[in-house]
Motif scaffolding. Structure first.
Motif, PDB file in Angstrom:
ATOM      1  N   LEU A  97       0.885  -1.203  -0.096  1.00 48.43           N
ATOM      2  CA  LEU A  97      -0.079  -0.007  -0.057  1.00 48.43           C
ATOM      3  C   LEU A  97       0.780   1.134   0.018  1.00 48.43           C
ATOM      4  O   LEU A  97       1.792   1.260   0.436  1.00 48.43           O
ATOM      5  CB  LEU A  97      -1.010  -0.062   0.960  1.00 48.43           C
ATOM      6  CG  LEU A  97      -0.316   0.340   2.694  1.00 48.43           C
ATOM      7  CD1 LEU A  97      -1.171   0.890   3.466  1.00 48.43           C
ATOM      8  CD2 LEU A  97      -0.115  -1.443   3.170  1.00 48.43           C
ATOM      9  N   CYS A 102      -7.155   2.678  -1.566  1.00 47.14           N
ATOM     10  CA  CYS A 102      -7.717   1.181  -2.304  1.00 47.14           C
ATOM     11  C   CYS A 102      -7.782   0.066  -1.157  1.00 47.14           C
ATOM     12  O   CYS A 102      -8.140  -1.047  -1.299  1.00 47.14           O
ATOM     13  CB  CYS A 102      -7.054   1.193  -3.511  1.00 47.14           C
ATOM     14  SG  CYS A 102      -5.446   0.430  -3.460  1.00 47.14           S
ATOM     15  N   THR A 103      -6.550   0.516  -0.319  1.00 49.07           N
ATOM     16  CA  THR A 103      -6.254  -0.775   0.459  1.00 49.07           C
ATOM     17  C   THR A 103      -7.341  -1.505   1.465  1.00 49.07           C
ATOM     18  O   THR A 103      -7.321  -2.537   1.504  1.00 49.07           O
ATOM     19  CB  THR A 103      -5.207  -0.169   1.748  1.00 49.07           C
ATOM     20  OG1 THR A 103      -4.096   0.594   1.003  1.00 49.07           O
ATOM     21  CG2 THR A 103      -4.440  -1.122   2.657  1.00 49.07           C
ATOM     22  N   CYS A 134      -5.865   0.116  -8.357  1.00 45.98           N
ATOM     23  CA  CYS A 134      -4.950   0.836  -7.068  1.00 45.98           C
ATOM     24  C   CYS A 134      -4.108   1.605  -8.065  1.00 45.98           C
ATOM     25  O   CYS A 134      -3.643   1.374  -9.364  1.00 45.98           O
ATOM     26  CB  CYS A 134      -3.894  -0.123  -6.599  1.00 45.98           C
ATOM     27  SG  CYS A 134      -2.579   0.738  -5.705  1.00 45.98           S
ATOM     28  N   TYR A 139       0.453  -2.597  -8.456  1.00 43.92           N
ATOM     29  CA  TYR A 139       0.001  -4.013  -8.130  1.00 43.92           C
ATOM     30  C   TYR A 139       0.977  -4.920  -7.876  1.00 43.92           C
ATOM     31  O   TYR A 139       0.563  -5.889  -7.147  1.00 43.92           O
ATOM     32  CB  TYR A 139      -1.007  -4.696  -9.147  1.00 43.92           C
ATOM     33  CG  TYR A 139      -2.216  -3.831  -9.704  1.00 43.92           C
ATOM     34  CD1 TYR A 139      -3.224  -3.583  -8.797  1.00 43.92           C
ATOM     35  CD2 TYR A 139      -1.985  -2.891 -10.859  1.00 43.92           C
ATOM     36  CE1 TYR A 139      -4.199  -2.885  -9.391  1.00 43.92           C
ATOM     37  CE2 TYR A 139      -3.293  -2.087 -11.187  1.00 43.92           C
ATOM     38  CZ  TYR A 139      -4.200  -1.983 -10.276  1.00 43.92           C
ATOM     39  OH  TYR A 139      -5.140  -1.456 -10.944  1.00 43.92           O
TER      40      TYR A 139
END
Lengths: 155, 787
Positions: A97, A102-103, A134, A139
């Motif tokens: 992250l 988005c985590t 993300c 990614y």
């Protein structure tokens, strides 16, 4: 207005909602659980993923009323008794992250993915992340984190 | 070195709140008595506003106020500004049209702000916004292509022909001379596709006016809260600077798009006084697509002159850059001084001349997006160099090597003075890691599977550490680009660092603390990094241009120098030793050659008691501040090698290998630096293969206004990346750092396109190289399909 009752992170909650109230708005605005995020308006980004009865669901595409009576887990409820879930630990350990937005959705998706897929490989993880966007990490380390957590949880 | 010190892959401290859902982003904050804002936006690309009818909307449930450009004008607010003024080749200043908070007479892009609706709930504000009637008289849309055609509609009266500036850089005569002596020339026409930044957190703001203190607080998704405060006070006139506090709490990515000061947060701050209640606005993703500043959008023609041995003699570039409908905060700088100055690439090119026409169009403003000008420059240089290698029969790696700058410092013909680098080292390592020698075999093997395999290079350089204030001032910047830091040591020895840099994913709470730990010997838990609040941090220019390490950390370094010097003085008196004999090591002050020692907290406590040293000579307390102005830009550089396989039946391109070898100078935390590269690569490869902000030529409507239409890179579009580092230590800042935030997005697009054109045996394919475009290129080219 109708009243919904559900279990969220182990606690029974209820509240008045409009018919059109989305689950994510109920969670964020009425329960003040702001770890679940809204990153889009077309159900593409997955920042809002929570678990309903153990399954990953996009809470922006679910009415609060649809979750009536359900058992809902949000990112805040994942660390049982305060101890981090192995997926949470792996995201930190593998730098999965950056901005963190988005985590929560990524982690909730990953937990469900590991539950559903006994054998995870890189290709599968990447395909399974189709519904989670993300913009920071490329990614790479999210995939590493999920594979590591999967391995740890199977061990 | 402490276990948390420089060079260690320390796990991030900020992660603990994010992985538990305890981050606090702007939309997570709610103020007592809060109201909600919705903007009525233009549905037209270009139109005159004939009238606005608010009667029905004003009567809607929950409505508190509905404000228009007339109200803005009545309150005497000015418009938004561009903080950088460029000049045209005739010496005239750029022709800036007004940038209103709320458009009163004319709208200039789809999504332009017209009416602000304030209501008790967001649903009520949305419902009332639907009842606002704006009578428009549509005007023709203006696109990048048609903007300068005779008879095109005028976006701003101030800019005839929609030309904001006609800028040039370099020596035209010397470049023409180089071309006249060339053994051969290579030319290429390139489009740099428009991108939508799409940080995952949409922009948001809460304006909250405190009538008791006559003070405003603005929570906003900003990469530079002090710059926002300065613009809102000094230029727009929302409030005097000391009466406005701007807080940028956790911010969910920026990539440039959150540098700028937008109408929405301006309106929330201003209107909160008018209605006497806090106002929250959060963009939905559709608004982000329409009204965030976009990136890139250039059309260019480039020519390279070579001698008979393949040495570069000169480069000519002519670019038409889309500025959008209004000049955004730094938009004039991006296609000029952040672009033209990088056109020498890693090469020794004796003569360069670049012309850039900056044009207004009826599209969202265009400003800095990850890389900002440098990806556009790199795309030109690395595409034309690759083309030159192919047309002259040189190996692309060797043609680059032959033309590399090899001695430093190196003065380019376009302002920049490269201080240090080793371009061959990164090329050699990349060739090895990517197994360039084995490529022919892999290509042959892929052909047996029916796939077209190609390889592409990009040896990029960029300018970071932005920037020496005097230098940018002379080029038109309205601000200095130093950074500030305060290091405050508590009596117990705990340290608070207040930094003007802003972290929105970069991990400053970890890396900045690593520096402090390295210098003081304290563990990370004794160090707190505070940022993003004009009420706590003295000043800051913010985070962009990969500047937080080279500039932000250098300010912290300088402030620690002062803290250490003072603490040593105090320690020397406490231990009755000569100051020069006192050293700070592993968290203790010791007197060289003796067993005398005082721990860090013993000295810091003494600093506050004022006991044991002469307070007439040394003031009590232990808090120091520094403003660090960089001496030069820094020059991160590296080599990217991309290998693709294309399915000729579908046109689908698969990235099968991607190698990035970078020189970022000193690295504080390799784990975080690699993460920055990964993210940059995906944005750069996203530009090359997937992403495209498209406006309809005729209507000016944004055709890619959601994640359904705009292809965001997804996890299964990529392999794992192979990274490596070949650092040379930057001589211009105390830690030798260069910056790593943008390199991935700068270097990768040409590597991808060079690989695709190599696979297909064609000169060019426009970005994004979608399956449809690749498939069409295969059908149109003479390349035999793989068996």
């Amino acid at each position: 207005m109708p009243v919904v009752t559900m279990t969220v992170n182990g606690k029974s909650v209820s509240g008045e909602v409009e018919g059109r109230t989305l689950l994510v708005n109920f969670i964020r605005d009425q329960l003040n659980l702001t770890g679940t995020h809204v990153g889009c308006d077309t159900s593409q980004c997955g920042a809002c993923v929570v678990h309903i009865d153990g399954k990953a669901v996009k809470s922006c595409a679910t009415l609060a009323l649809q979750a009536d009576g359900a058992d809902v887990t949000t990112i805040e409820g994942l660390a049982a008794g305060g101890d981090l879930h192995p997926v949470q630990r792996a995201f930190k350990e593998h730098h999965g992250l950056q901005c963190g937005f988005c985590t929560p959705g990524m982690i909730m998706t990953a937990v469900d993915m590991i539950r559903r897929k006994p054998e995870l490989d890189e290709k599968t993880v990447r395909e399974e992340l189709e519904g989670n966007l993300c913009r920071c990490t490329g990614y790479h380390n999210i995939v590493k984190a999920i594979l590591a957590a999967s391995e740890e949880m199977r061990a | 070195m402490s276990e948390w010190g420089i060079g260690k892959p320390v796990r991030r401290r900020e992660d603990d709140r994010f992985i538990r859902g305890r981050g606090q982003y702007t939309d997570d904050i709610n103020r007592p008595n809060q109201t909600h804002a919705v903007f009525v936006r233009s549905p037209h690309a270009h139109a005159l506003i004939r009238s606005i009818d608010l009667e029905e909307a004003n009567a809607a449930p929950g409505v508190l106020a509905i404000l228009t450009g007339k109200d803005v004008a009545e309150d005497g607010l000015a418009g938004l500004i561009c903080g950088w003024t460029v000049h045209s080749k005739d010496g005239s200043e750029m022709k800036a049209g007004g940038h209103p908070i709320l458009a009163a007479e004319k709208v200039r892009y789809v999504g332009d702000h017209v009416v602000l609706v304030l209501a008790e709930t967001k649903a009520q504000a949305l419902a009332a916004a639907d009842l606002v009637l704006v009578d428009y008289e549509p005007l023709p849309a203006v696109s990048l292509k048609n903007s300068t055609e005779p008879g095109s509609a005028q976006v701003h009266d101030e800019a005839p022909g929609n030309l904001c500036f006609e800028w040039e850089l370099g020596d035209k005569a010397a470049t023409e001379d180089a071309f006249s002596k060339a053994a051969r020339t290579v030319s290429i026409d390139l489009a740099n596709n428009r991108l939508v930044p799409n940080a995952m957190e949409p922009r948001a703001a809460i304006g909250d006016y405190d009538a008791g203190r006559d003070e405003y607080t603005l929570w906003t998704t900003s990469q530079n809260p002090h710059v926002a405060r300065l613009v809102l006070s000094a230029f727009v006139g929302v409030a005097p600077e000391h009466k406005l506090r701007v807080i940028a709490p956790d911010v969910g990515g920026g990539f440039g798009s959150k540098i700028f000061i937008y109408p929405e947060e301006t309106a929330c701050a201003w209107a909160s006084k008018k209605i006497g209640r806090p106002i929250k606005w959060t963009a939905d993703r559709s608004e982000a697509f329409l009204a965030d500043a976009h990136g890139r959008d250039h059309l260019s023609h480039a020519e390279l002159a070579l001698d008979e041995d393949g040495k570069f003699l000169g480069l000519k570039v002519k670019t038409k850059a889309n500025l959008g409908a209004y000049l955004s905060t730094f938009s004039a700088a991006v296609p000029t001084y952040l672009y033209g100055t990088l056109l020498s690439g890693q090469y020794d090119i004796p003569a360069i001349y670049v012309e850039v026409d900056g044009v207004y169009t009826t599209t969202s403003p265009v400003d800095a997006y990850r890389g900002a000008g440098r990806p556009e420059a790199t795309y030109i240089v690395e595409r034309i160099v690759e083309t030159a290698a192919r047309e002259t029969g040189f190996d692309p790696a060797e043609m680059r090597r032959m033309n590399f700058v090899k001695t430093f410092p190196h003065q380019t013909p376009v302002i920049m003075n490269y201080d240090i680098g080793d371009f061959e080292a990164s090329l050699d390592k990349a060739l090895e890691v990517a197994d360039y020698a084995g490529f022919p075999d892999r290509k042959e093997e892929a052909a047996k599977r029916g796939k077209l395999r190609g390889i592409g290079f990009s040896t990029y350089i960029e300018a970071c550490g932005i920037a020496p204030s005097a230098a940018v001032g002379s080029l038109g910047a309205g601000v200095g680009l130093w950074e500030s830091a305060e290091v405050q040591v508590a009596p117990t020895g705990k340290i608070e660092v207040f930094t003007g840099s802003h972290s929105h994913g970069q991990g400053h709470e970890t890396t900045f603390a690593q520096l402090v730990s390295e210098r003081t010997g304290l563990p990370l838990e004794d160090i707190e990094i505070i940022h993003g609040d004009t009420g706590r941090v003295q000043f800051g220019m913010g985070t962009y241009g990969s500047r937080s390490g080279a500039v932000g950390m250098s300010a912290i370094f300088k402030a620690i120098d002062k803290v250490e010097a003072k603490a040593r003085k105090i320690a020397a008196q406490l231990m009755e030793a000569a100051e020069d004999d006192v050293v700070l090591e592993n968290g203790a002050f010791t007197v060289k050659g003796t067993d005398k020692s005082l721990s860090w907290p013993e000295v810091t406590l003494a600093a506050y008691t004022g006991h044991g040293f002469d307070t007439a000579e040394i003031e009590p307390g232990l808090k120091e501040s520094a403003f660090y102005d960089p001496l030069n830009f820094t020059f991160p550089a590296g080599c990217h090698i991309c290998e693709v396989e294309i399915d000729p039946e579908t046109g689908v391109t698969e990235i099968v290998n991607f190698t990035a070898i970078d020189d970022f100078g000193t690295i504080i935390n390799p784990m975080i630096v690699e993460g920055q590269v990964h993210g940059g690569l995906v944005q750069g490869i996203g530009q090359a293969l997937y992403e495209h902000g498209i406006y309809d030529e005729e209507s000016g409507q944004l055709m890619t206004g959601s994640f359904m239409d705009y292809c965001m890179p997804r996890a299964d579009n990529f392999p794992g990346f192979k990274l490596g580092f070949t650092p040379t230590v930057c001589p211009s800042n105390p830690m030798g750092m260069k910056g790593c935030g943008e390199a991935g997005a700068i270097g990768s697009p040409p590597a991808v396109i060079n690989a695709i054109t190599d696979a297909l045996g064609i000169k060019d394919i426009p970005m994004p190289a979608t399956p449809a475009r690749v498939w069409a290129a295969i059908q149109n080219s003479a390349t035999p399909k793989a068996a």
